[in-house]
Design an enzyme around this catalytic site. Structure first.
Site: not given
Length: 308
Positions: A138, A163
């Site tokens: 992420y 992400k």
């Protein structure tokens, strides 16, 4: 052990961690939140992540959240956990996830330090290789990668997804062009519906949806319209729902979490608005404004899809 190296696509569900008035976790409400997401077609659940107040959950609660999620999911959709913060805690969380047979984890940023690229690589590599579970990195806050760093991480088979929560489109184009379908590309921007048209055009076909916790029909209709090229429907949903909620969310730090609980409370789900510090609950005027948006959403869009 053979592990299927896939990652959920489309709209991803991120349940909250409901709290009682004394700020203990209400596991019954938590399970109902997960069931609501599955009933409304979300194809995965990511527990104990940002929306789930990952930062404020202790080890015992973390394991209970895993256990309670597995009880209600019953292998119907993949379950991912959030791991991160201090490296020692992240490794413990990864170990717990593996112990309970979770499908994978989303690696949240390291605690406090803004590291160098070799430091970021070492942090992520250590966590990714600590188990055989699928891992998604992420990019946000203290974890911003260069293309070289991501390329090196992509050599590790456990890494299945990326992400983004930064919003640097130029960098994201470089990533998707260089790595193609090696990774699943996930839009993790706050209220991702706002930016999804841009992300979709550069190869991000998946996103995490906060509003799916309380008006999943709106998120579904939005994404379907986006994929089908129905620009008029997209425009209507922006004007009626997405941008008005986005404008409330921007009013206060922490609303990315507490506004979700407010929305769930408004639609009658068994979730109170209590949040653990340092997040603050939604102010009454913002709660009322959100209630008005949800009322319009239900009147105008819920019947179309049989939404709740």
């Amino acid at each position: 052990m053979t592990v299927e190296r896939t990652v959920p696509r489309g709209i991803l569900g991120f349940p909250v961690t409901p709290m009682n008035e004394d700020l203990s976790i209400n596991y019954d409400s938590y399970q109902k939140n997960i069931e609501f997401l599955i009933e409304n077609g979300l194809n995965s659940v990511f527990i104990a992540c940002g929306a789930g107040e990952f930062h404020a959950i202790n080890d015992e609660e973390y394991e209970q959240l895993i256990i309670k999620a597995k009880e209600v999911v019953q292998n119907r959709v993949p379950i991912y956990t959030g791991v991160g913060g201090k490296i020692t805690e992240a490794l413990k969380q990864a170990e717990l996830s593996a112990k309970h047979g979770i499908d994978g984890y989303l690696i949240l940023p390291p605690y406090l330090i803004t590291p160098s690229q070799d430091g970021i690589y070492s942090y992520l590599k250590t966590i990714i290789e600590s188990t055989q579970l699928n891992a998604i990195v992420y990019q946000r806050d203290n974890c911003v990668m260069t293309l070289d760093t991501l390329k090196k991480l992509a050599e590790i088979p456990q890494l299945v997804g990326f992400k983004d929560g930064i919003g640097n489109i130029e960098t994201n184009v470089e990533f998707t062009q260089a790595l193609g379908d090696r990774l699943a590309w996930i839009n993790g921007m706050p209220l991702a519906e706002v930016t999804m048209p841009t992300y979709l055009n550069i190869g991000f076909d998946t996103y995490s949806s906060a509003i799916s916790n309380y008006i999943p029909f709106a998120s579904r209709q939005y994404f379907d319209a986006l994929l089908s090229g129905d620009q008029e429907k997209v425009k209507q949903l922006y004007e009626d729902i997405i941008l008005p909620i986005h404008n409330i969310r921007k009013q206060k730090q922490g609303y990315a979490v507490s506004l979700i609980k407010a929305g769930m409370n408004i639609v009658g789900l068994p979730v109170e608005t209590h949040v653990r510090p340092p997040i603050a609950p939604v102010e009454q005027n913002h709660y009322n404004a959100l209630a008005d948006i949800i009322k319009l959403a239900k009147e105008k869009y819920a019947e179309v899809s049989g939404g709740k």
